[in-house]
Design a protein around this motif. Structure first.
Motif, PDB file in Angstrom:
ATOM      1  N   ASP A 115      -0.517  15.648 -10.978  1.00 40.39           N
ATOM      2  CA  ASP A 115       0.986  15.747 -11.878  1.00 40.39           C
ATOM      3  C   ASP A 115       1.575  14.604 -12.345  1.00 40.39           C
ATOM      4  OD1 ASP A 115       1.346  15.080  -9.176  1.00 40.39           O
ATOM      5  OD2 ASP A 115       3.462  16.310  -8.904  1.00 40.39           O
ATOM      6  N   LEU A 116       0.762  13.496 -12.302  1.00 36.87           N
ATOM      7  CA  LEU A 116       1.324  12.181 -12.566  1.00 36.87           C
ATOM      8  C   LEU A 116       0.516  11.662 -14.145  1.00 36.87           C
ATOM      9  CD1 LEU A 116       1.586  10.468  -9.278  1.00 36.87           C
ATOM     10  CD2 LEU A 116       3.452  11.684 -10.422  1.00 36.87           C
ATOM     11  N   ASP A 117       0.354  12.642 -14.858  1.00 33.98           N
ATOM     12  CA  ASP A 117      -0.409  12.113 -15.980  1.00 33.98           C
ATOM     13  C   ASP A 117       0.410  12.197 -17.379  1.00 33.98           C
ATOM     14  OD1 ASP A 117      -0.039  14.816 -16.292  1.00 33.98           O
ATOM     15  OD2 ASP A 117      -2.065  15.213 -16.467  1.00 33.98           O
ATOM     16  N   SER A 118       1.515  12.072 -17.343  1.00 34.88           N
ATOM     17  CA  SER A 118       2.507  12.016 -18.274  1.00 34.88           C
ATOM     18  C   SER A 118       3.073  10.911 -18.818  1.00 34.88           C
ATOM     19  CB  SER A 118       3.507  13.281 -18.064  1.00 34.88           C
ATOM     20  OG  SER A 118       4.373  12.667 -17.161  1.00 34.88           O
ATOM     21  N   PHE A 119       2.617   9.705 -18.261  1.00 36.15           N
ATOM     22  CA  PHE A 119       3.124   8.587 -18.576  1.00 36.15           C
ATOM     23  C   PHE A 119       2.002   7.736 -19.756  1.00 36.15           C
ATOM     24  CE2 PHE A 119       4.194   9.638 -14.485  1.00 36.15           C
ATOM     25  CZ  PHE A 119       5.523   9.769 -14.459  1.00 36.15           C
ATOM     26  N   GLY A 120       2.696   6.869 -20.717  1.00 38.18           N
ATOM     27  CA  GLY A 120       1.950   6.298 -21.720  1.00 38.18           C
ATOM     28  C   GLY A 120       1.184   7.385 -22.422  1.00 38.18           C
ATOM     29  N   GLU A 121       0.101   6.712 -23.127  1.00 38.51           N
ATOM     30  CA  GLU A 121      -0.842   7.372 -23.786  1.00 38.51           C
ATOM     31  C   GLU A 121      -1.714   8.142 -22.815  1.00 38.51           C
ATOM     32  OE1 GLU A 121       1.340   5.410 -26.643  1.00 38.51           O
ATOM     33  OE2 GLU A 121      -0.523   4.256 -25.536  1.00 38.51           O
ATOM     34  N   LYS A 122      -2.021   7.592 -21.776  1.00 40.44           N
ATOM     35  CA  LYS A 122      -3.137   7.931 -20.804  1.00 40.44           C
ATOM     36  C   LYS A 122      -2.341   7.528 -19.405  1.00 40.44           C
ATOM     37  CE  LYS A 122      -7.521   8.954 -19.659  1.00 40.44           C
ATOM     38  NZ  LYS A 122      -7.803  10.344 -19.360  1.00 40.44           N
ATOM     39  N   SER A 123      -2.594   8.377 -18.511  1.00 44.58           N
ATOM     40  CA  SER A 123      -2.127   7.908 -17.189  1.00 44.58           C
ATOM     41  C   SER A 123      -2.907   8.734 -15.937  1.00 44.58           C
ATOM     42  CB  SER A 123      -0.901   7.918 -16.830  1.00 44.58           C
ATOM     43  OG  SER A 123      -0.356   9.312 -17.118  1.00 44.58           O
ATOM     44  N   SER A 124      -2.821   8.271 -14.830  1.00 48.08           N
ATOM     45  CA  SER A 124      -3.446   9.092 -13.686  1.00 48.08           C
ATOM     46  C   SER A 124      -2.764   8.370 -12.401  1.00 48.08           C
ATOM     47  CB  SER A 124      -5.004   8.940 -13.472  1.00 48.08           C
ATOM     48  OG  SER A 124      -5.229   7.535 -13.475  1.00 48.08           O
ATOM     49  N   GLY A 125      -2.918   9.257 -11.312  1.00 50.18           N
ATOM     50  CA  GLY A 125      -2.152   9.176 -10.246  1.00 50.18           C
ATOM     51  C   GLY A 125      -3.226   9.059  -8.979  1.00 50.18           C
ATOM     52  N   LEU A 126      -2.827   8.271  -7.867  1.00 44.23           N
ATOM     53  CA  LEU A 126      -3.660   8.646  -6.597  1.00 44.23           C
ATOM     54  C   LEU A 126      -2.750   8.412  -5.514  1.00 44.23           C
ATOM     55  CD1 LEU A 126      -6.967   8.533  -5.833  1.00 44.23           C
ATOM     56  CD2 LEU A 126      -6.573   6.302  -5.601  1.00 44.23           C
ATOM     57  N   ALA A 127      -3.106   8.974  -4.517  1.00 46.01           N
ATOM     58  CA  ALA A 127      -2.498   8.992  -3.080  1.00 46.01           C
ATOM     59  C   ALA A 127      -3.514   8.490  -2.029  1.00 46.01           C
ATOM     60  CB  ALA A 127      -1.546  10.182  -2.556  1.00 46.01           C
ATOM     61  N   ILE A 128      -3.235   7.402  -1.216  1.00 46.51           N
ATOM     62  CA  ILE A 128      -4.010   7.234  -0.127  1.00 46.51           C
ATOM     63  C   ILE A 128      -3.257   7.217   1.109  1.00 46.51           C
ATOM     64  CG2 ILE A 128      -5.752   5.937  -1.473  1.00 46.51           C
ATOM     65  CD1 ILE A 128      -4.728   3.397  -0.157  1.00 46.51           C
ATOM     66  N   ALA A 129      -3.735   7.638   2.071  1.00 39.84           N
ATOM     67  CA  ALA A 129      -3.226   7.423   3.583  1.00 39.84           C
ATOM     68  C   ALA A 129      -3.980   6.446   4.167  1.00 39.84           C
ATOM     69  CB  ALA A 129      -3.101   8.647   4.260  1.00 39.84           C
ATOM     70  N   PHE A 130      -3.367   5.445   5.003  1.00 37.65           N
ATOM     71  CA  PHE A 130      -4.149   4.578   5.582  1.00 37.65           C
ATOM     72  C   PHE A 130      -3.434   4.278   7.007  1.00 37.65           C
ATOM     73  CE2 PHE A 130      -1.499   2.220   2.657  1.00 37.65           C
ATOM     74  CZ  PHE A 130      -1.075   1.166   3.530  1.00 37.65           C
ATOM     75  N   THR A 131      -3.833   3.594   7.834  1.00 33.76           N
ATOM     76  CA  THR A 131      -3.471   3.479   9.361  1.00 33.76           C
ATOM     77  C   THR A 131      -3.518   1.715   9.252  1.00 33.76           C
ATOM     78  OG1 THR A 131      -3.943   5.314  10.145  1.00 33.76           O
ATOM     79  CG2 THR A 131      -3.422   3.683  11.788  1.00 33.76           C
ATOM     80  N   SER A 132      -2.551   1.050   9.596  1.00 37.65           N
ATOM     81  CA  SER A 132      -2.423  -0.382   9.645  1.00 37.65           C
ATOM     82  C   SER A 132      -1.963  -0.642  10.805  1.00 37.65           C
ATOM     83  CB  SER A 132      -1.784  -0.827   8.622  1.00 37.65           C
ATOM     84  OG  SER A 132      -1.682  -2.682   8.617  1.00 37.65           O
ATOM     85  N   GLU A 133      -2.525  -1.403  11.959  1.00 36.19           N
ATOM     86  CA  GLU A 133      -1.994  -1.671  13.093  1.00 36.19           C
ATOM     87  C   GLU A 133      -1.727  -0.614  13.999  1.00 36.19           C
ATOM     88  OE1 GLU A 133       0.267  -5.303  12.882  1.00 36.19           O
ATOM     89  OE2 GLU A 133      -1.116  -6.030  11.578  1.00 36.19           O
ATOM     90  N   GLY A 134      -2.391   0.685  13.775  1.00 41.63           N
ATOM     91  CA  GLY A 134      -1.910   1.968  14.303  1.00 41.63           C
ATOM     92  C   GLY A 134      -0.677   2.720  13.934  1.00 41.63           C
ATOM     93  N   ILE A 135      -0.239   2.149  12.528  1.00 43.52           N
ATOM     94  CA  ILE A 135       0.890   2.785  12.035  1.00 43.52           C
ATOM     95  C   ILE A 135       0.338   3.580  10.751  1.00 43.52           C
ATOM     96  CG2 ILE A 135       3.023   2.404  10.920  1.00 43.52           C
ATOM     97  CD1 ILE A 135       3.344  -0.187  12.425  1.00 43.52           C
ATOM     98  N   PRO A 136       0.720   4.963  10.666  1.00 40.24           N
ATOM     99  CA  PRO A 136       0.128   5.514   9.307  1.00 40.24           C
ATOM    100  C   PRO A 136       1.195   5.170   8.149  1.00 40.24           C
ATOM    101  CG  PRO A 136       1.422   7.215  10.908  1.00 40.24           C
ATOM    102  CD  PRO A 136       1.318   5.609  11.673  1.00 40.24           C
ATOM    103  N   PHE A 137       0.301   4.914   7.230  1.00 33.86           N
ATOM    104  CA  PHE A 137       1.245   4.687   5.760  1.00 33.86           C
ATOM    105  C   PHE A 137       0.649   5.695   4.582  1.00 33.86           C
ATOM    106  CE2 PHE A 137       1.880   0.496   7.847  1.00 33.86           C
ATOM    107  CZ  PHE A 137       3.210   0.444   7.875  1.00 33.86           C
ATOM    108  N   ARG A 138       1.418   5.792   3.610  1.00 35.97           N
ATOM    109  CA  ARG A 138       1.073   6.431   2.458  1.00 35.97           C
ATOM    110  C   ARG A 138       1.136   5.576   1.331  1.00 35.97           C
ATOM    111  NH1 ARG A 138      -0.733  11.413   0.826  1.00 35.97           N
ATOM    112  NH2 ARG A 138      -0.893  11.895   2.976  1.00 35.97           N
ATOM    113  N   MET A 139       0.419   5.443   0.193  1.00 33.71           N
ATOM    114  CA  MET A 139       0.715   4.544  -0.895  1.00 33.71           C
ATOM    115  C   MET A 139       0.300   5.682  -2.041  1.00 33.71           C
ATOM    116  SD  MET A 139      -0.543   0.948  -2.197  1.00 33.71           S
ATOM    117  CE  MET A 139      -2.095   1.023  -1.510  1.00 33.71           C
ATOM    118  N   GLU A 140       1.326   5.821  -2.915  1.00 31.53           N
ATOM    119  CA  GLU A 140       1.207   6.758  -3.957  1.00 31.53           C
ATOM    120  C   GLU A 140       1.310   5.768  -5.275  1.00 31.53           C
ATOM    121  OE1 GLU A 140       3.219  10.926  -2.344  1.00 31.53           O
ATOM    122  OE2 GLU A 140       4.426   9.496  -3.525  1.00 31.53           O
TER     123      GLU A 140
END
Length: 178
Positions: A106-131
């Motif tokens: 749902d993140l393809d409406s920016f500029g002439e062309k766009s895309s989005g990605l979410a990743i979940a990762f654990t750093s030093e035992g703490i869960p993070f999400r990056m979009e």
């Protein structure tokens, strides 16, 4: 478009709710002049953090001057796992386990062309999400991301950050047109 006008194509502290503060993009390896994949150079960058909620919002612009480079960038955007995944791997610390990676369709409406990605990762035992959202508007490639504790709702949602960033880039482009 020259790098001069791109220096205004960034988000500023005024774009964020109270509690956010500016941090150096260099701390995330996103300093201006840094080379990214395939020799693209960061023209302008920004980074903000809310220390109370441990939420980060950061982004940068790239100059993509030729039609061939634009085609290549658009092609890379059609493979967000590769493009955004490689940017993310530069930001998350080495040895960090990525537990999930999903395309945000749902993140393809920016500029002439766009895309989005979410990743979940654990750093030093703490869960993070990056979009993340990457997009191209004319000769400018742009990347914006939010990072927060996995399970939290970000104060600044990624679509809102991307919309503000795209607006700022359009302003810079129109200012550059005589």
């Amino acid at each position: 478009l020259t790098a001069g006008p791109l220096s205004v194509a960034v988000l500023t502290l005024d774009d964020f709710p109270a509690g956010f503060e500016e941090i150096s993009p260099a701390e995330l390896g996103l300093d201006e002049g840094a080379a990214l994949l395939e020799g693209l150079i960061i023209e302008s960058s920004f980074a903000f953090a809310n220390v109370d909620t441990f939420e980060f919002v950061f982004g940068f612009t790239l100059l993509i001057p030729t039609a061939l480079e634009q085609i290549g960038f658009d092609l890379a955007l059609s493979q967000p796992e590769f493009l955004l995944g490689s940017v993310a791997s530069g930001i998350v610390e080495e040895g960090t386990e990525i537990t999930e990676q999903v395309t945000l369709s749902d993140l393809d409406s920016f500029g002439e062309k766009s895309s989005g990605l979410a990743i979940a990762f654990t750093s030093e035992g703490i869960p993070f999400r990056m979009e993340m959202v990457a997009f191209r508007r004319e000769t400018i490639g742009a990347f914006v991301a939010t990072m927060y504790f996995d399970g939290d709702t970000p104060i600044v949602p990624i679509d809102e950050a991307a919309r503000m960033f795209d607006d700022r880039i359009m302003e810079a482009l129109s200012a550059d047109t005589p």
